[in-house]
Design a protein around this motif. Structure first.
Motif, PDB file in Angstrom:
ATOM      1  N   ASN A  83       0.862  -1.171   0.000  1.00  0.00           N
ATOM      2  CA  ASN A  83       0.000   0.000   0.000  1.00  0.00           C
ATOM      3  C   ASN A  83       0.901   1.225   0.000  1.00  0.00           C
ATOM      4  OD1 ASN A  83      -2.605  -1.144   0.053  1.00  0.00           O
ATOM      5  ND2 ASN A  83      -2.257  -1.746   2.162  1.00  0.00           N
ATOM      6  N   VAL A  84       1.171   1.743  -1.168  1.00  0.00           N
ATOM      7  CA  VAL A  84       2.069   2.882  -1.318  1.00  0.00           C
ATOM      8  C   VAL A  84       1.258   4.160  -1.275  1.00  0.00           C
ATOM      9  CG1 VAL A  84       3.710   4.002  -2.878  1.00  0.00           C
ATOM     10  CG2 VAL A  84       3.694   1.514  -2.658  1.00  0.00           C
ATOM     11  N   LEU A  85       1.731   5.121  -0.486  1.00  0.00           N
ATOM     12  CA  LEU A  85       1.101   6.424  -0.387  1.00  0.00           C
ATOM     13  C   LEU A  85       2.028   7.441  -1.030  1.00  0.00           C
ATOM     14  CD1 LEU A  85      -0.882   7.958   2.429  1.00  0.00           C
ATOM     15  CD2 LEU A  85       1.156   9.180   1.746  1.00  0.00           C
ATOM     16  N   ALA A  86       1.482   8.343  -1.827  1.00  0.00           N
ATOM     17  CA  ALA A  86       2.251   9.432  -2.424  1.00  0.00           C
ATOM     18  C   ALA A  86       1.706  10.747  -1.888  1.00  0.00           C
ATOM     19  CB  ALA A  86       2.152   9.387  -3.944  1.00  0.00           C
ATOM     20  N   ALA A  87       2.621  11.692  -1.622  1.00  0.00           N
ATOM     21  CA  ALA A  87       2.233  13.011  -1.124  1.00  0.00           C
ATOM     22  C   ALA A  87       2.940  14.080  -1.947  1.00  0.00           C
ATOM     23  CB  ALA A  87       2.609  13.155   0.348  1.00  0.00           C
ATOM     24  N   ALA A  88       2.172  15.073  -2.393  1.00  0.00           N
ATOM     25  CA  ALA A  88       2.724  16.177  -3.170  1.00  0.00           C
ATOM     26  C   ALA A  88       2.268  17.485  -2.549  1.00  0.00           C
ATOM     27  CB  ALA A  88       2.246  16.089  -4.618  1.00  0.00           C
ATOM     28  N   GLY A  89       3.068  18.531  -2.786  1.00  0.00           N
ATOM     29  CA  GLY A  89       2.702  19.801  -2.178  1.00  0.00           C
ATOM     30  C   GLY A  89       3.444  20.983  -2.743  1.00  0.00           C
ATOM     31  N   SER A  90       3.949  21.810  -1.833  1.00  0.00           N
ATOM     32  CA  SER A  90       4.511  23.109  -2.193  1.00  0.00           C
ATOM     33  C   SER A  90       5.999  23.049  -2.527  1.00  0.00           C
ATOM     34  CB  SER A  90       4.269  24.102  -1.060  1.00  0.00           C
ATOM     35  OG  SER A  90       4.914  23.646   0.124  1.00  0.00           O
ATOM     36  N   SER A  91       6.477  21.941  -3.022  1.00  0.00           N
ATOM     37  CA  SER A  91       7.880  21.820  -3.419  1.00  0.00           C
ATOM     38  C   SER A  91       7.948  20.975  -4.685  1.00  0.00           C
ATOM     39  CB  SER A  91       8.697  21.166  -2.299  1.00  0.00           C
ATOM     40  OG  SER A  91       8.507  19.767  -2.301  1.00  0.00           O
ATOM     41  N   PRO A  92       9.104  20.881  -5.305  1.00  0.00           N
ATOM     42  CA  PRO A  92       9.220  20.055  -6.519  1.00  0.00           C
ATOM     43  C   PRO A  92       9.387  18.566  -6.217  1.00  0.00           C
ATOM     44  CG  PRO A  92      11.275  21.195  -6.119  1.00  0.00           C
ATOM     45  CD  PRO A  92      10.292  21.690  -5.080  1.00  0.00           C
ATOM     46  N   GLU A  93       9.067  18.154  -5.008  1.00  0.00           N
ATOM     47  CA  GLU A  93       9.238  16.757  -4.606  1.00  0.00           C
ATOM     48  C   GLU A  93       7.892  16.070  -4.430  1.00  0.00           C
ATOM     49  OE1 GLU A  93      11.581  17.137  -1.059  1.00  0.00           O
ATOM     50  OE2 GLU A  93      13.445  17.019  -2.201  1.00  0.00           O
ATOM     51  N   ILE A  94       7.886  14.768  -4.642  1.00  0.00           N
ATOM     52  CA  ILE A  94       6.756  13.910  -4.307  1.00  0.00           C
ATOM     53  C   ILE A  94       7.297  12.840  -3.376  1.00  0.00           C
ATOM     54  CG2 ILE A  94       5.056  12.251  -5.157  1.00  0.00           C
ATOM     55  CD1 ILE A  94       5.025  13.830  -7.783  1.00  0.00           C
ATOM     56  N   ASP A  95       6.767  12.769  -2.166  1.00  0.00           N
ATOM     57  CA  ASP A  95       7.197  11.767  -1.195  1.00  0.00           C
ATOM     58  C   ASP A  95       6.469  10.461  -1.447  1.00  0.00           C
ATOM     59  OD1 ASP A  95       8.906  13.497   0.105  1.00  0.00           O
ATOM     60  OD2 ASP A  95       7.518  13.957   1.732  1.00  0.00           O
ATOM     61  N   ILE A  96       7.193   9.364  -1.344  1.00  0.00           N
ATOM     62  CA  ILE A  96       6.627   8.032  -1.507  1.00  0.00           C
ATOM     63  C   ILE A  96       6.780   7.303  -0.172  1.00  0.00           C
ATOM     64  CG2 ILE A  96       6.724   5.856  -2.768  1.00  0.00           C
ATOM     65  CD1 ILE A  96       5.922   8.295  -4.499  1.00  0.00           C
ATOM     66  N   TYR A  97       5.664   6.846   0.367  1.00  0.00           N
ATOM     67  CA  TYR A  97       5.622   6.143   1.648  1.00  0.00           C
ATOM     68  C   TYR A  97       5.258   4.687   1.390  1.00  0.00           C
ATOM     69  CZ  TYR A  97       5.367  10.842   3.591  1.00  0.00           C
ATOM     70  OH  TYR A  97       5.614  12.159   3.910  1.00  0.00           O
ATOM     71  N   THR A  98       6.030   3.770   1.947  1.00  0.00           N
ATOM     72  CA  THR A  98       5.698   2.348   1.804  1.00  0.00           C
ATOM     73  C   THR A  98       4.853   1.929   2.995  1.00  0.00           C
ATOM     74  OG1 THR A  98       7.777   1.748   2.877  1.00  0.00           O
ATOM     75  CG2 THR A  98       7.757   1.789   0.469  1.00  0.00           C
ATOM     76  N   ASN A  99       3.889   1.082   2.742  1.00  0.00           N
ATOM     77  CA  ASN A  99       2.943   0.647   3.777  1.00  0.00           C
ATOM     78  C   ASN A  99       2.278   1.833   4.462  1.00  0.00           C
ATOM     79  OD1 ASN A  99       3.461  -2.077   3.273  1.00  0.00           O
ATOM     80  ND2 ASN A  99       5.310  -1.973   4.505  1.00  0.00           N
ATOM     81  N   THR A 100       2.192   2.946   3.802  1.00  0.00           N
ATOM     82  CA  THR A 100       1.576   4.207   4.218  1.00  0.00           C
ATOM     83  C   THR A 100       2.158   4.807   5.500  1.00  0.00           C
ATOM     84  OG1 THR A 100      -0.287   3.293   5.488  1.00  0.00           O
ATOM     85  CG2 THR A 100      -0.614   3.589   3.101  1.00  0.00           C
ATOM     86  N   ASN A 101       3.138   4.175   6.119  1.00  0.00           N
ATOM     87  CA  ASN A 101       3.670   4.664   7.395  1.00  0.00           C
ATOM     88  C   ASN A 101       5.147   5.016   7.380  1.00  0.00           C
ATOM     89  OD1 ASN A 101       1.406   4.611   9.231  1.00  0.00           O
ATOM     90  ND2 ASN A 101       1.426   2.398   8.948  1.00  0.00           N
ATOM     91  N   TYR A 102       5.816   4.827   6.272  1.00  0.00           N
ATOM     92  CA  TYR A 102       7.256   5.053   6.240  1.00  0.00           C
ATOM     93  C   TYR A 102       7.630   5.735   4.936  1.00  0.00           C
ATOM     94  CZ  TYR A 102      12.211   4.044   5.727  1.00  0.00           C
ATOM     95  OH  TYR A 102      13.554   4.157   5.514  1.00  0.00           O
ATOM     96  N   ARG A 103       8.273   6.923   5.034  1.00  0.00           N
ATOM     97  CA  ARG A 103       8.716   7.604   3.819  1.00  0.00           C
ATOM     98  C   ARG A 103       9.955   6.902   3.300  1.00  0.00           C
ATOM     99  NH1 ARG A 103      12.243  11.566   2.752  1.00  0.00           N
ATOM    100  NH2 ARG A 103      12.364  12.200   4.912  1.00  0.00           N
ATOM    101  N   ALA A 104       9.806   6.233   2.177  1.00  0.00           N
ATOM    102  CA  ALA A 104      10.897   5.453   1.604  1.00  0.00           C
ATOM    103  C   ALA A 104      11.845   6.331   0.800  1.00  0.00           C
ATOM    104  CB  ALA A 104      10.335   4.335   0.728  1.00  0.00           C
ATOM    105  N   PHE A 105      11.283   7.258   0.017  1.00  0.00           N
ATOM    106  CA  PHE A 105      12.120   8.139  -0.792  1.00  0.00           C
ATOM    107  C   PHE A 105      11.266   9.278  -1.318  1.00  0.00           C
ATOM    108  CE2 PHE A 105      10.469   4.809  -3.519  1.00  0.00           C
ATOM    109  CZ  PHE A 105      10.015   5.487  -4.648  1.00  0.00           C
ATOM    110  N   SER A 106      11.945  10.245  -1.942  1.00  0.00           N
ATOM    111  CA  SER A 106      11.267  11.366  -2.573  1.00  0.00           C
ATOM    112  C   SER A 106      11.726  11.482  -4.010  1.00  0.00           C
ATOM    113  CB  SER A 106      11.584  12.679  -1.841  1.00  0.00           C
ATOM    114  OG  SER A 106      11.129  12.626  -0.514  1.00  0.00           O
ATOM    115  N   LEU A 107      10.781  11.748  -4.890  1.00  0.00           N
ATOM    116  CA  LEU A 107      11.090  12.037  -6.297  1.00  0.00           C
ATOM    117  C   LEU A 107      11.241  13.540  -6.402  1.00  0.00           C
ATOM    118  CD1 LEU A 107       8.318   9.835  -7.914  1.00  0.00           C
ATOM    119  CD2 LEU A 107      10.738   9.261  -7.709  1.00  0.00           C
ATOM    120  N   THR A 108      12.308  13.999  -7.043  1.00  0.00           N
ATOM    121  CA  THR A 108      12.533  15.430  -7.205  1.00  0.00           C
ATOM    122  C   THR A 108      12.441  15.813  -8.670  1.00  0.00           C
ATOM    123  OG1 THR A 108      13.992  15.449  -5.273  1.00  0.00           O
ATOM    124  CG2 THR A 108      14.140  17.332  -6.755  1.00  0.00           C
ATOM    125  N   PHE A 109      11.648  16.838  -8.954  1.00  0.00           N
ATOM    126  CA  PHE A 109      11.467  17.332 -10.302  1.00  0.00           C
ATOM    127  C   PHE A 109      12.065  18.733 -10.375  1.00  0.00           C
ATOM    128  CE2 PHE A 109       8.227  14.228  -9.528  1.00  0.00           C
ATOM    129  CZ  PHE A 109       8.241  13.468 -10.682  1.00  0.00           C
TER     130      PHE A 109
END
Length: 177
Positions: free
Chosen positions: A150-176
């Protein structure tokens, strides 16, 4: 003028949610008589009101069974029991705006101006507050189709998108850039 209008029906009641830019109103309609039976406006509830933040609503989610509704915006995020149109629990992150709410498994997930992903039980107890690197979080989504992750993605006020594994742990961030 309504910005959003959608409905959920069960038993003999139908709930039509009308979203306005000065707060929102959910009306229940008795399908037998086609007459309104109640409404909810979170900003009018003293336990949810945050006058310094505002009365607008940015996100509304209804669970799969149509019995629960979560909402976020200027008032504190909140969980409502739709069958009685009663406040079940505030999802309190004081002095913050909640821009996104969603139901996932047995919890409510919210995010907003405080830069955290919040996990809540249905009684309003905070299960976890996970930091985000995106600053203000404007959008969250869960890939609930996968039984393995169950992967959760979060986007907001930066050029990054955070990817959370099992919805409880930020595994990495994608930077654009």
């Amino acid at each position: 003028m309504a910005l959003l209008d959608f409905g959920v029906s069960f038993c003999r009641l139908s709930f039509h949610i009308h979203l306005y830019n000065d707060g929102w109103l959910t009306s229940s309609i008795d399908l037998r008589t086609n007459s309104p039976t109640g409404c909810v406006k979170p900003a009018d509830d003293k336990t949810l009101s945050q006058p310094s933040v505002g009365s607008w609503i940015s996100s509304v989610a209804v669970d799969e069974d149509g019995g629960w509704m979560a909402c976020g915006g200027g008032p504190l995020a909140s969980l409502w029991y739709l069958r009685s149109l009663s406040l079940a629990a505030p999802l309190a992150v004081p002095a913050a705006s909640t821009y996104q709410v969603l139901f996932h498994e047995d919890q409510v997930i919210s995010a907003g101006s405080d830069g955290f992903i919040h996990h809540w039980s249905f009684n309003g107890t905070a299960k976890s507050h996970i930091p985000s690197t995106v600053g203000t979080v404007y959008g969250i989504a869960v890939n609930s189709r996968s039984a393995k992750a169950n992967v959760l993605a979060a986007a907001g006020s930066s050029p990054e998108i955070d990817i959370y594994t099992n919805t409880n742990y930020r595994a990495f961030s994608l930077t654009f850039e």
